[in-house]
Design a protein around this motif. Structure first.
Motif, PDB file in Angstrom:
ATOM      1  N   ASN A  48      -3.528   8.487  13.307  1.00  0.00           N
ATOM      2  CA  ASN A  48      -3.686   8.950  15.031  1.00  0.00           C
ATOM      3  C   ASN A  48      -4.856   7.994  14.948  1.00  0.00           C
ATOM      4  N   HIS A  49      -4.357   7.225  16.224  1.00  0.00           N
ATOM      5  CA  HIS A  49      -5.208   6.106  16.802  1.00  0.00           C
ATOM      6  C   HIS A  49      -5.843   6.499  17.492  1.00  0.00           C
ATOM      7  N   PHE A  50      -6.747   6.091  17.549  1.00  0.00           N
ATOM      8  CA  PHE A  50      -8.248   6.625  19.428  1.00  0.00           C
ATOM      9  C   PHE A  50      -8.335   4.972  19.365  1.00  0.00           C
ATOM     10  N   PRO A  51      -9.250   5.563  20.760  1.00  0.00           N
ATOM     11  CA  PRO A  51      -9.194   4.089  21.302  1.00  0.00           C
ATOM     12  C   PRO A  51      -9.971   2.890  20.506  1.00  0.00           C
ATOM     13  N   ASP A  52     -10.784   3.544  19.684  1.00  0.00           N
ATOM     14  CA  ASP A  52     -11.097   2.058  19.130  1.00  0.00           C
ATOM     15  C   ASP A  52     -11.224   2.720  17.702  1.00  0.00           C
ATOM     16  N   SER A  53      -9.684   2.476  17.296  1.00  0.00           N
ATOM     17  CA  SER A  53      -9.799   2.394  15.832  1.00  0.00           C
ATOM     18  C   SER A  53      -9.343   1.061  15.214  1.00  0.00           C
ATOM     19  N   THR A  54      -9.637   0.906  13.854  1.00  0.00           N
ATOM     20  CA  THR A  54      -8.882   0.014  13.994  1.00  0.00           C
ATOM     21  C   THR A  54      -7.339  -0.115  13.260  1.00  0.00           C
ATOM     22  N   ARG A  55      -6.820  -1.157  13.689  1.00  0.00           N
ATOM     23  CA  ARG A  55      -5.408  -1.427  12.578  1.00  0.00           C
ATOM     24  C   ARG A  55      -5.252  -1.636  11.534  1.00  0.00           C
ATOM     25  N   HIS A  56      -4.245  -0.875  10.527  1.00  0.00           N
ATOM     26  CA  HIS A  56      -4.654  -1.167   8.944  1.00  0.00           C
ATOM     27  C   HIS A  56      -3.067  -1.450   8.754  1.00  0.00           C
ATOM     28  N   SER A  57      -2.696  -2.225   8.043  1.00  0.00           N
ATOM     29  CA  SER A  57      -1.090  -2.311   7.640  1.00  0.00           C
ATOM     30  C   SER A  57      -0.854  -1.282   7.229  1.00  0.00           C
ATOM     31  N   PRO A  58       0.095  -0.868   6.492  1.00  0.00           N
ATOM     32  CA  PRO A  58       0.965   0.156   6.145  1.00  0.00           C
ATOM     33  C   PRO A  58       0.381   0.197   4.365  1.00  0.00           C
ATOM     34  N   GLN A  59       0.262  -0.967   4.296  1.00  0.00           N
ATOM     35  CA  GLN A  59      -0.357  -1.291   2.119  1.00  0.00           C
ATOM     36  C   GLN A  59      -2.106  -1.205   2.342  1.00  0.00           C
ATOM     37  N   ALA A  60      -2.172  -1.319   3.336  1.00  0.00           N
ATOM     38  CA  ALA A  60      -3.994  -1.192   2.864  1.00  0.00           C
ATOM     39  C   ALA A  60      -4.236   0.236   3.388  1.00  0.00           C
ATOM     40  N   LEU A  61      -3.621   0.849   4.191  1.00  0.00           N
ATOM     41  CA  LEU A  61      -3.789   2.168   4.535  1.00  0.00           C
ATOM     42  C   LEU A  61      -3.295   2.888   2.770  1.00  0.00           C
ATOM     43  N   ARG A  62      -2.370   2.192   2.537  1.00  0.00           N
ATOM     44  CA  ARG A  62      -1.170   3.744   0.562  1.00  0.00           C
ATOM     45  C   ARG A  62      -2.533   3.364  -0.138  1.00  0.00           C
ATOM     46  N   GLU A  63      -3.121   1.901  -0.235  1.00  0.00           N
ATOM     47  CA  GLU A  63      -4.218   1.192  -1.556  1.00  0.00           C
ATOM     48  C   GLU A  63      -5.467   2.530  -1.221  1.00  0.00           C
ATOM     49  N   ALA A  64      -6.263   2.506   0.196  1.00  0.00           N
ATOM     50  CA  ALA A  64      -6.902   3.221   0.646  1.00  0.00           C
ATOM     51  C   ALA A  64      -7.058   5.077   0.521  1.00  0.00           C
ATOM     52  N   LEU A  65      -5.544   5.842   0.581  1.00  0.00           N
ATOM     53  CA  LEU A  65      -5.696   6.544  -0.050  1.00  0.00           C
ATOM     54  C   LEU A  65      -5.348   6.929  -1.009  1.00  0.00           C
ATOM     55  N   ASP A  66      -4.842   5.744  -1.745  1.00  0.00           N
ATOM     56  CA  ASP A  66      -3.905   6.098  -3.116  1.00  0.00           C
ATOM     57  C   ASP A  66      -2.818   7.666  -2.995  1.00  0.00           C
ATOM     58  N   LEU A  67      -1.774   6.738  -2.242  1.00  0.00           N
ATOM     59  CA  LEU A  67      -0.921   7.344  -1.754  1.00  0.00           C
ATOM     60  C   LEU A  67       0.717   6.575  -2.937  1.00  0.00           C
ATOM     61  N   GLU A  68       1.316   8.164  -3.308  1.00  0.00           N
ATOM     62  CA  GLU A  68       2.607   7.411  -4.276  1.00  0.00           C
ATOM     63  C   GLU A  68       3.676   6.578  -3.605  1.00  0.00           C
ATOM     64  N   PRO A  69       4.211   5.896  -3.958  1.00  0.00           N
ATOM     65  CA  PRO A  69       4.622   4.377  -3.513  1.00  0.00           C
ATOM     66  C   PRO A  69       5.552   4.917  -1.766  1.00  0.00           C
ATOM     67  N   GLY A  70       6.581   6.593  -2.584  1.00  0.00           N
ATOM     68  CA  GLY A  70       6.917   6.939  -1.856  1.00  0.00           C
ATOM     69  C   GLY A  70       6.873   7.970  -0.681  1.00  0.00           C
ATOM     70  N   THR A  71       5.270   8.579  -0.317  1.00  0.00           N
ATOM     71  CA  THR A  71       4.968   8.927   0.791  1.00  0.00           C
ATOM     72  C   THR A  71       4.859   7.922   1.947  1.00  0.00           C
ATOM     73  N   PRO A  72       5.573   8.713   2.927  1.00  0.00           N
ATOM     74  CA  PRO A  72       5.689   8.221   4.262  1.00  0.00           C
ATOM     75  C   PRO A  72       3.859   7.824   5.130  1.00  0.00           C
TER      76      PRO A  72
END
Length: 198
Positions: free
Chosen positions: A143-167
């Motif tokens: 969820n993007h808030f006005p002061d959110s920093t945009r991150h790439s899906p790969q960076a988010l996947r790594e930060a959240l430790d998500l499985e490869p298939g998780t959208p």
């Protein structure tokens, strides 16, 4: 799909499938806002005014102006097609209300996890809770808030430790179309998980 009103109170006769979806996430990520944005009926909300008792318990950092919190659930409905309706159950974000998740999750086909990248650490325990259930497919909606920093899906996947298939999708919980797109991504993922590998 119209705005909440009496004409939208009842499902069309063509609807053959009702799908239960959980909308989960940390405290203050926008779950109530999202359900309010997409629901074609007046959403049920169990919000209460935050009191002095929550000081030091609920982390309000980055949540200027937040004065209420969900204490049981939010509920809304959206008709995705003439044949399919989604029933949305928003869960409380604070850990002390997590016992409610088990009951709310009964019969759900999937969960949409809302994430606020300004307070991403709050998402770790939410994802842990879902992984404990193991059988519930989920997708992550940033969820993007006005002061959110945009991150790439790969960076988010790594930060959240998500499985490869998780959208992972990006959304604005205030926007009906953006929120519907996030819900559709979850439904597609849940259907693919039910079918299993081809």
């Amino acid at each position: 799909m119209g705005s909440a009103g009496s004409a939208d109170r009842y499902l069309p006769d063509t609807v053959q499938q009702a799908v239960k979806i959980l909308v989960v996430g940390d405290f203050g990520v926008g779950k109530t806002t999202m359900i309010g944005a997409v629901s074609e009926i007046e959403p049920l909300r169990t919000e209460e005014t935050m009191t002095q008792a929550s000081v030091g318990v609920d982390d309000l950092a980055g949540l200027d102006g937040k004065t209420t919190t969900t204490v049981a659930m939010d509920f809304g409905r959206i008709t995705l097609s003439p044949y399919t309706a989604l029933y949305l159950f928003g869960t409380p974000g604070q850990r002390r209300f997590w016992d409610l998740w088990a009951g709310l999750g009964e019969g759900a086909v999937g969960a949409l996890v809302l994430v606020d990248t300004r307070r991403i650490e709050g998402s770790f325990e939410v994802l842990d809770q879902l992984e404990l259930r193991g059988d519930l497919p989920f997708a992550v909606a940033v969820n993007h808030f006005p002061d959110s920093t945009r991150h790439s899906p790969q960076a988010l996947r790594e930060a959240l430790d998500l499985e490869p298939g998780t959208p992972i999708v990006h959304c604005d919980a205030r926007s009906r179309s953006s929120s519907v797109d996030a819900l559709i991504a979850l439904v597609k993922h849940a259907l693919a998980m039910q079918k299993g590998p081809s």
